[in-house]
Scaffold this motif. Structure first.
Motif, mmCIF file in Angstrom:
data_model
loop_
_atom_site.group_PDB
_atom_site.id
_atom_site.type_symbol
_atom_site.label_atom_id
_atom_site.label_comp_id
_atom_site.label_asym_id
_atom_site.label_seq_id
_atom_site.Cartn_x
_atom_site.Cartn_y
_atom_site.Cartn_z
ATOM 1 N N VAL A 84 46.445 43.243 -16.889
ATOM 2 C CA VAL A 84 46.382 42.335 -15.747
ATOM 3 C C VAL A 84 47.581 42.536 -14.820
ATOM 4 O O VAL A 84 47.471 42.383 -13.601
ATOM 5 N N ARG A 85 48.711 42.879 -15.387
ATOM 6 C CA ARG A 85 49.908 43.061 -14.566
ATOM 7 C C ARG A 85 49.718 44.175 -13.544
ATOM 8 O O ARG A 85 50.208 44.090 -12.416
ATOM 9 N N LYS A 86 48.974 45.193 -13.928
ATOM 10 C CA LYS A 86 48.715 46.286 -12.981
ATOM 11 C C LYS A 86 47.754 45.841 -11.875
ATOM 12 O O LYS A 86 47.860 46.307 -10.738
ATOM 13 N N ILE A 87 46.834 44.954 -12.222
ATOM 14 C CA ILE A 87 45.926 44.422 -11.208
ATOM 15 C C ILE A 87 46.708 43.606 -10.189
ATOM 16 O O ILE A 87 46.494 43.716 -8.972
ATOM 17 N N VAL A 88 47.636 42.795 -10.690
ATOM 18 C CA VAL A 88 48.443 41.964 -9.797
ATOM 19 C C VAL A 88 49.266 42.841 -8.858
ATOM 20 O O VAL A 88 49.452 42.518 -7.681
ATOM 21 N N ARG A 89 49.725 43.974 -9.364
ATOM 22 C CA ARG A 89 50.557 44.859 -8.547
ATOM 23 C C ARG A 89 49.772 45.523 -7.412
ATOM 24 O O ARG A 89 50.367 46.141 -6.538
ATOM 25 N N LEU A 90 48.436 45.417 -7.452
ATOM 26 C CA LEU A 90 47.653 46.000 -6.359
ATOM 27 C C LEU A 90 47.953 45.306 -5.036
ATOM 28 O O LEU A 90 47.729 45.861 -3.973
ATOM 29 N N GLY A 91 48.425 44.063 -5.099
ATOM 30 C CA GLY A 91 48.912 43.394 -3.901
ATOM 31 C C GLY A 91 47.840 42.709 -3.078
ATOM 32 O O GLY A 91 46.649 42.728 -3.403
ATOM 33 N N PRO A 92 48.262 42.096 -1.966
ATOM 34 C CA PRO A 92 47.360 41.302 -1.126
ATOM 35 C C PRO A 92 46.353 42.135 -0.339
ATOM 36 O O PRO A 92 45.448 41.575 0.263
ATOM 37 N N LYS A 93 46.508 43.443 -0.361
ATOM 38 C CA LYS A 93 45.598 44.274 0.426
ATOM 39 C C LYS A 93 44.156 44.137 -0.058
ATOM 40 O O LYS A 93 43.204 44.234 0.736
ATOM 41 N N LEU A 94 43.968 43.916 -1.362
ATOM 42 C CA LEU A 94 42.615 43.731 -1.884
ATOM 43 C C LEU A 94 41.953 42.502 -1.270
ATOM 44 O O LEU A 94 40.780 42.542 -0.891
ATOM 45 N N LEU A 95 42.698 41.419 -1.172
ATOM 46 C CA LEU A 95 42.150 40.208 -0.560
ATOM 47 C C LEU A 95 41.866 40.423 0.917
ATOM 48 O O LEU A 95 40.876 39.917 1.450
ATOM 49 N N LEU A 96 42.731 41.178 1.598
ATOM 50 C CA LEU A 96 42.484 41.499 3.003
ATOM 51 C C LEU A 96 41.203 42.310 3.138
ATOM 52 O O LEU A 96 40.394 42.067 4.040
ATOM 53 N N THR A 97 41.026 43.265 2.242
ATOM 54 C CA THR A 97 39.811 44.089 2.273
ATOM 55 C C THR A 97 38.565 43.234 2.091
ATOM 56 O O THR A 97 37.564 43.407 2.788
ATOM 57 N N PHE A 98 38.632 42.279 1.164
ATOM 58 C CA PHE A 98 37.484 41.397 0.946
ATOM 59 C C PHE A 98 37.204 40.564 2.189
ATOM 60 O O PHE A 98 36.045 40.384 2.592
ATOM 61 N N ALA A 99 38.258 40.023 2.815
ATOM 62 C CA ALA A 99 38.082 39.198 4.011
ATOM 63 C C ALA A 99 37.473 40.015 5.149
ATOM 64 O O ALA A 99 36.561 39.545 5.844
ATOM 65 N N VAL A 100 37.970 41.235 5.338
ATOM 66 C CA VAL A 100 37.436 42.098 6.397
ATOM 67 C C VAL A 100 35.969 42.424 6.114
ATOM 68 O O VAL A 100 35.141 42.496 7.037
#
Length: 384
Positions: A84-100
């Motif tokens: 899970v720690r590696k998933i967290v390190r993916l950063g906020p860009k994943l959420l931005l991608t989902f929003a876009v």
């Protein structure tokens, strides 16, 4: 015509067995571009379109029962050894991608409605708003928006057809995109080092032998957890129209899978292989419900739906190029919106089983927000 549920399941398993054998043993060039599960999807959908799979209660009961049993079990196994720690390190860009992704779908509906507005039925915006709720959340969101906006039944029937057909086609595209991910990532100049870390973790299992004990442990434990999760999910309170028994079930196995990932059980050899078998069965069952012959019933609405996904795809391609985003994030975010909680983890697992939590997270976010996005889309279409 096949009307017996056991025979139906046997045919799907036989098709999957042949495809996997040919893919792994014969090394045909075709499978470099079209993964085996895509071939199974096409084959099962073709058989259903040709009328091989009959419309019987036995098939529906067996298909839905097997899918319900295997989906939580597959997600659980795909989450084994997930850091899970590696998933967290993916950063906020994943959420931005989902929003876009969600915004691009809304834009797609606006563009499509402007093109076909004069040709569609009066009040068609109500049905399209319900469809947008489905494509940014799920079927529950679609029904909710249809009830709120009181979309006419005939129009709602058309968008249901569009939802089924375009979703099937788009899911096929997302599955097929796995084979082209490296080429896409080179085009966008994406940094995939964070994905490579997860992929490297998979190779640790290669040295561990798969034996009867490991296979029995994985199969028995995953199906047991699936059954318990369904029982618990069924008695937990439903919150609105989004948090249902299915939502609770997926949440339970997802959390449990993440916990197990940090234990010795999560390192049991063979989790990938068992989960992949379940993946093939689930894909076969999903594909067996696809009937492309219904395209003639609502051609204009179908075209409108295709325009939506084309605009969505173009916007996401531009976004990926400008932000140097890898194909995994784009494909899973898109599937989570258009497909939902049942398909997003499957597509995520097809790319990299270590990143299944991203698919689950995306799908759950969509399940909560889809209704509101659908209502917003309806409000915009109503004033056009």
């Amino acid at each position: 015509m096949i009307t017996d549920g056991f025979l139906f399941l046997g045919v799907l398993l036989a098709m999957a067995g042949v495809i996997v054998y040919v893919e792994r043993r014969k090394q045909y060039a075709l499978f470099r571009y079209v993964p085996g599960f895509v071939m199974l999807y096409l084959g099962a959908a073709a058989l259903n379109t040709a009328g091989v799979f009959g419309d019987s209660e036995s098939i529906e009961t067996v298909g839905s029962g097997v899918q319900d049993a295997l989906l939580p079990a597959m997600i659980l196994l795909l989450l084994f050894r997930c850091d899970v720690r590696k998933i967290v390190r993916l950063g906020p860009k994943l959420l931005l991608t989902f929003a876009v992704t969600a915004v691009s779908i809304v834009i797609g509906f606006i563009v499509s409605y402007l093109i076909f507005q004069g040709l569609l039925d009066e009040g068609s915006w109500r049905g399209l708003a319900a469809l947008s709720a489905s494509w940014t959340g799920g079927s529950a969101n679609m029904v909710a928006v249809q009830g709120i906006l009181e979309a006419p039944e005939n129009i709602f029937g058309h968008v249901l057809i569009v939802d089924t057909i375009v979703y099937s086609l788009w899911l096929l595209v997302m599955f097929s995109s796995v084979a082209f991910s490296d080429r896409f990532n080179r085009w966008t100049k994406a940094d995939t080092s964070h994905l490579d870390v997860h992929a490297a973790a998979d190779t640790e299992d290669e040295a561990r032998p798969i034996d009867l004990a490991s296979l029995m442990t994985l199969i028995a434990f995953s199906l047991f957890v699936s059954a318990i999760a369904w029982q618990i999910g069924g008695v937990l309170p439903e919150i609105g129209i989004v948090v249902t028994g299915t939502t609770w079930t997926i949440l339970i196995v997802s959390v449990l899978g993440l916990i197990i990932g940090s234990t010795r059980l999560g390192k049991t050899a063979g989790s990938t292989e068992v989960a992949t078998i379940m993946l093939y069965v689930i894909i076969g069952i999903i594909a067996s419900g696809s009937d492309f012959s219904s395209i003639a019933e609502a051609p204009l609405y179908l075209l409108a739906g295709l325009v939506v996904v084309i605009v969505h795809g173009l916007i996401m391609a531009i976004y990926a190029k400008l932000t140097r985003t890898e194909l995994f994030s784009i494909a899973v975010a898109s599937t989570a919106n258009i497909g939902g909680v049942a398909s997003a983890p499957v597509v995520a697992g097809a790319f990299n089983r270590q990143l299944v939590p991203v698919g689950v997270l995306f799908a759950l976010i969509g399940a909560f927000g889809g209704t509101f996005v659908g209502l917003l889309t309806g409000q915009i279409l109503a004033v056009l």
